[in-house]
Design a protein around this motif. Structure first.
Motif, PDB file in Angstrom:
ATOM      1  N   GLY A 183      61.898 -87.146  -7.343  1.00 35.42           N
ATOM      2  CA  GLY A 183      63.056 -86.374  -7.774  1.00 35.42           C
ATOM      3  C   GLY A 183      63.111 -86.191  -9.276  1.00 35.42           C
ATOM      4  O   GLY A 183      63.486 -85.131  -9.771  1.00 35.42           O
ATOM      5  N   VAL A 184      62.714 -87.226 -10.013  1.00 34.07           N
ATOM      6  CA  VAL A 184      62.707 -87.152 -11.479  1.00 34.07           C
ATOM      7  C   VAL A 184      61.683 -86.128 -11.960  1.00 34.07           C
ATOM      8  O   VAL A 184      61.970 -85.268 -12.803  1.00 34.07           O
ATOM      9  CB  VAL A 184      62.415 -88.545 -12.076  1.00 34.07           C
ATOM     10  CG1 VAL A 184      62.026 -88.435 -13.550  1.00 34.07           C
ATOM     11  CG2 VAL A 184      63.631 -89.457 -11.924  1.00 34.07           C
ATOM     12  N   VAL A 185      60.475 -86.192 -11.419  1.00 34.05           N
ATOM     13  CA  VAL A 185      59.401 -85.290 -11.856  1.00 34.05           C
ATOM     14  C   VAL A 185      59.633 -83.868 -11.365  1.00 34.05           C
ATOM     15  O   VAL A 185      59.088 -82.903 -11.917  1.00 34.05           O
ATOM     16  CB  VAL A 185      58.025 -85.826 -11.382  1.00 34.05           C
ATOM     17  CG1 VAL A 185      56.893 -84.885 -11.782  1.00 34.05           C
ATOM     18  CG2 VAL A 185      57.780 -87.203 -11.977  1.00 34.05           C
ATOM     19  N   PHE A 186      60.491 -83.709 -10.359  1.00 32.17           N
ATOM     20  CA  PHE A 186      60.822 -82.378  -9.855  1.00 32.17           C
ATOM     21  C   PHE A 186      61.324 -81.467 -10.971  1.00 32.17           C
ATOM     22  O   PHE A 186      61.041 -80.268 -10.998  1.00 32.17           O
ATOM     23  CB  PHE A 186      61.863 -82.490  -8.740  1.00 32.17           C
ATOM     24  CG  PHE A 186      62.322 -81.167  -8.202  1.00 32.17           C
ATOM     25  CD1 PHE A 186      61.451 -80.367  -7.483  1.00 32.17           C
ATOM     26  CD2 PHE A 186      63.613 -80.714  -8.396  1.00 32.17           C
ATOM     27  CE1 PHE A 186      61.861 -79.135  -6.980  1.00 32.17           C
ATOM     28  CE2 PHE A 186      64.038 -79.504  -7.900  1.00 32.17           C
ATOM     29  CZ  PHE A 186      63.156 -78.713  -7.187  1.00 32.17           C
ATOM     30  N   SER A 187      62.071 -82.035 -11.925  1.00 37.35           N
ATOM     31  CA  SER A 187      62.581 -81.221 -13.024  1.00 37.35           C
ATOM     32  C   SER A 187      61.454 -80.741 -13.933  1.00 37.35           C
ATOM     33  O   SER A 187      61.525 -79.654 -14.511  1.00 37.35           O
ATOM     34  CB  SER A 187      63.629 -81.991 -13.833  1.00 37.35           C
ATOM     35  OG  SER A 187      63.137 -83.239 -14.242  1.00 37.35           O
ATOM     36  N   MET A 188      60.371 -81.528 -14.062  1.00 34.26           N
ATOM     37  CA  MET A 188      59.213 -81.077 -14.833  1.00 34.26           C
ATOM     38  C   MET A 188      58.483 -79.961 -14.089  1.00 34.26           C
ATOM     39  O   MET A 188      58.020 -78.987 -14.700  1.00 34.26           O
ATOM     40  CB  MET A 188      58.254 -82.251 -15.069  1.00 34.26           C
ATOM     41  CG  MET A 188      57.093 -81.913 -16.008  1.00 34.26           C
ATOM     42  SD  MET A 188      57.664 -81.542 -17.684  1.00 34.26           S
ATOM     43  CE  MET A 188      56.847 -79.985 -17.975  1.00 34.26           C
ATOM     44  N   MET A 189      58.394 -80.092 -12.789  1.00 33.52           N
ATOM     45  CA  MET A 189      57.787 -79.019 -12.003  1.00 33.52           C
ATOM     46  C   MET A 189      58.609 -77.740 -12.117  1.00 33.52           C
ATOM     47  O   MET A 189      58.066 -76.629 -12.098  1.00 33.52           O
ATOM     48  CB  MET A 189      57.647 -79.455 -10.542  1.00 33.52           C
ATOM     49  CG  MET A 189      56.640 -80.573 -10.339  1.00 33.52           C
ATOM     50  SD  MET A 189      56.444 -81.075  -8.617  1.00 33.52           S
ATOM     51  CE  MET A 189      55.614 -79.642  -7.933  1.00 33.52           C
ATOM     52  N   ALA A 190      59.932 -77.899 -12.234  1.00 33.07           N
ATOM     53  CA  ALA A 190      60.789 -76.722 -12.418  1.00 33.07           C
ATOM     54  C   ALA A 190      60.506 -76.037 -13.749  1.00 33.07           C
ATOM     55  O   ALA A 190      60.580 -74.807 -13.851  1.00 33.07           O
ATOM     56  CB  ALA A 190      62.263 -77.131 -12.335  1.00 33.07           C
ATOM     57  N   ILE A 191      60.155 -76.815 -14.785  1.00 31.87           N
ATOM     58  CA  ILE A 191      59.789 -76.222 -16.072  1.00 31.87           C
ATOM     59  C   ILE A 191      58.481 -75.440 -15.944  1.00 31.87           C
ATOM     60  O   ILE A 191      58.347 -74.327 -16.462  1.00 31.87           O
ATOM     61  CB  ILE A 191      59.652 -77.314 -17.151  1.00 31.87           C
ATOM     62  CG1 ILE A 191      61.021 -77.927 -17.457  1.00 31.87           C
ATOM     63  CG2 ILE A 191      59.032 -76.753 -18.428  1.00 31.87           C
ATOM     64  CD1 ILE A 191      60.978 -79.128 -18.384  1.00 31.87           C
ATOM     65  N   ILE A 192      57.507 -76.029 -15.247  1.00 30.06           N
ATOM     66  CA  ILE A 192      56.242 -75.333 -15.000  1.00 30.06           C
ATOM     67  C   ILE A 192      56.490 -74.051 -14.219  1.00 30.06           C
ATOM     68  O   ILE A 192      55.957 -72.979 -14.542  1.00 30.06           O
ATOM     69  CB  ILE A 192      55.261 -76.255 -14.254  1.00 30.06           C
ATOM     70  CG1 ILE A 192      54.885 -77.457 -15.130  1.00 30.06           C
ATOM     71  CG2 ILE A 192      54.010 -75.499 -13.819  1.00 30.06           C
ATOM     72  CD1 ILE A 192      54.115 -78.546 -14.404  1.00 30.06           C
ATOM     73  N   GLN A 193      57.332 -74.141 -13.185  1.00 31.28           N
ATOM     74  CA  GLN A 193      57.654 -72.961 -12.392  1.00 31.28           C
ATOM     75  C   GLN A 193      58.408 -71.930 -13.214  1.00 31.28           C
ATOM     76  O   GLN A 193      58.219 -70.719 -13.033  1.00 31.28           O
ATOM     77  CB  GLN A 193      58.471 -73.374 -11.172  1.00 31.28           C
ATOM     78  CG  GLN A 193      57.672 -74.146 -10.137  1.00 31.28           C
ATOM     79  CD  GLN A 193      58.536 -74.717  -9.017  1.00 31.28           C
ATOM     80  OE1 GLN A 193      59.755 -74.673  -9.078  1.00 31.28           O
ATOM     81  NE2 GLN A 193      57.891 -75.251  -7.999  1.00 31.28           N
TER      82      GLN A 193
END
Length: 453
Positions: free
Chosen positions: A59-69
């Motif tokens: 869940g924490v790293v999901f926000s980094m994936m959202a930045i990549i997306q």
């Protein structure tokens, strides 16, 4: 003009509205559902490790994936919106130049994200909302995900460019193939090779690379614009159009990442179970909305072609058709989500505390879930026809302008309950803004239609 491209233009501008949008939407819906499986698969299999810290790390790293997306959507929507309008005007030269410019720019930005992320890995993990107990898992997961940033951003550009050309089927094939591979690799790498959360990350970036290769191959088929580095235009005029068309997506996805970070930070005082629960609810809500977003993505190329061809009445008819259809669908999803909230949360983490926290949060979101129909379809139309300011405002409203201050205000006044109901309150405020903005836009189309502009 290529014969297939001319056939595509004629279909976009003359075929019956509802039937054509449904045909365009089917592969987009499938792609969105599959993309949600991408996001949910890691949460599901990591949840089998029986660790709130490991589930929380995803869940924490999901926000980094959202930045990549967000980077991928910025260049993908920015170039794709321009491409669809230019194809509607029969201007294939500029459309081809934009396709190459958007693709290679995204690839370069993805590489920059990868390098900076690796250099500042631990501070980044804390910034994303990691606790001390979650940190080792978050770093293991994040380190690998960052390696795939270049082709993850570029894949989103290719998928969106194909969709805006009316060729979402090719995008669907690329996304679907990667998703099937991801679901197969997750248990293999996590459990058989005993890589834990890092195995989930490797499964994601390997499958995303396969998608990237298939999407790139799709650009050479079906009358689609080919990606050639010789067509890259390092000119402000091209980047100005990317900014104009992509800023709403960057605002939406970028603020979604910031909102997730704020959510994790606000939930941190309530323990790993709260972070894990809110991460699970985010994935479930995203999956519930994915079919509706895919339906709207089928509307966007239709909107771009017909707006470029000055067929404004068809644009208006398409908007009302999409709004009514998506709202009816979301009402049904909301009812099911509310009724089966505990069971849905338990699919990802069977911890009683996580289930209790997640159930309340999911049910609050279900109360206003149907509001997304008007908000999302309005945002997509405004973005596609080039009305950047209102489109960007609506894109920022739900996960930024309203959500970010609300999560701090409500968590400080109501505690965990405030965190659980933040998204519901944000949805209501966003809808209140979206209604007058979109009605004004529709009236503007009426005036353009009557004046022949």
């Amino acid at each position: 003009m290529d014969e297939k491209q001319e056939q595509k233009f004629q279909e976009m501008t003359t075929a019956p509205v509802g039937r054509l949008i449904c045909r365009l939407a089917v592969p987009c819906i499938i792609s969105m559902l599959i993309t949600s499986f991408y996001n949910m698969a890691d949460t599901f299999f990591v949840g089998m490790l029986k660790s709130n810290a490991a589930t929380g790390a995803v869940g924490v790293v999901f926000s980094m994936m959202a930045i990549i997306q967000a980077t991928g959507f910025f260049f993908g929507h920015g170039s794709g919106n321009f491409i669809s309008r230019e194809l509607g005007k029969h201007n294939h030269e500029d459309a081809s130049n934009m396709a190459a410019t958007g693709f290679f720019s995204a690839l370069a930005f993805g590489l920059l994200i990868c390098i900076l992320g690796q250099l500042f890995l631990e501070p980044l993990a804390y910034l994303l909302g990691s606790t001390d107990t979650i940190l080792p898992y978050a770093k293991a997961y994040l380190r690998v995900i960052l390696l795939g940033a270049p082709w993850m951003t570029a894949s989103l550009v290719l998928n969106n460019q194909l969709r805006f050309q009316g060729s979402a089927f090719y995008g669907m094939i690329g996304i679907a193939s990667g998703a099937v591979l991801n679901i197969g690799l997750d248990p293999l790498l996590i459990f058989v090779f005993d890589l834990g959360v890092a195995g989930a990350a490797w499964a994601t970036i390997i499958s995303q690379f396969v998608s990237f290769c298939l999407l790139l191959a799709g650009c050479s088929r079906g009358g689609n614009l080919r990606i050639r580095i010789s067509r890259v235009q390092l000119k402000w005029s091209y980047y100005a159009m990317i900014v104009k068309g992509g800023l709403p997506s960057l605002a939406r996805q970028g603020l979604a990442s910031v909102a997730t970070i704020c959510l994790n930070q606000a939930a941190r005082p309530f323990g790993d179970a709260a972070i894990a629960a809110m991460g699970v609810v985010q994935r479930i809500a995203m999956f519930g909305a994915s079919a509706m977003i895919g339906f709207g993505q089928g509307f966007q190329p239709f909107c771009g072609f017909n707006y470029g061809a000055r067929l404004y009445d068809r644009v208006k008819k398409a908007f009302w058709f999409c709004f009514k259809s998506s709202t009816a669908f979301l009402l049904a999803v909301s009812a099911l989500g509310f009724a089966f909230a505990p069971q849905l949360v338990a699919l990802f983490r069977d911890d009683p505390e996580v289930i209790a926290i997640g159930t309340a949060a999911l049910r609050f979101q279900c109360l206003t879930f149907a509001a997304h129909g008007w908000v999302v379809m309005s945002n997509m139309m405004l973005q596609t026809i080039g009305r950047t300011v209102p489109a960007t405002f609506l894109a920022m409203a739900r996960q930024g302008i309203f959500f970010i201050p609300l999560v701090w205000i409500l968590s400080s006044t109501l505690g965990l309950l405030g965190i659980q109901m933040t998204q519901m309150v944000s949805d209501l405020l966003t809808l209140a803004c979206a209604i007058p903005i979109q009605l004004h836009s529709l009236r503007t189309l009426d005036r353009q239609d009557r004046s022949g502009l």
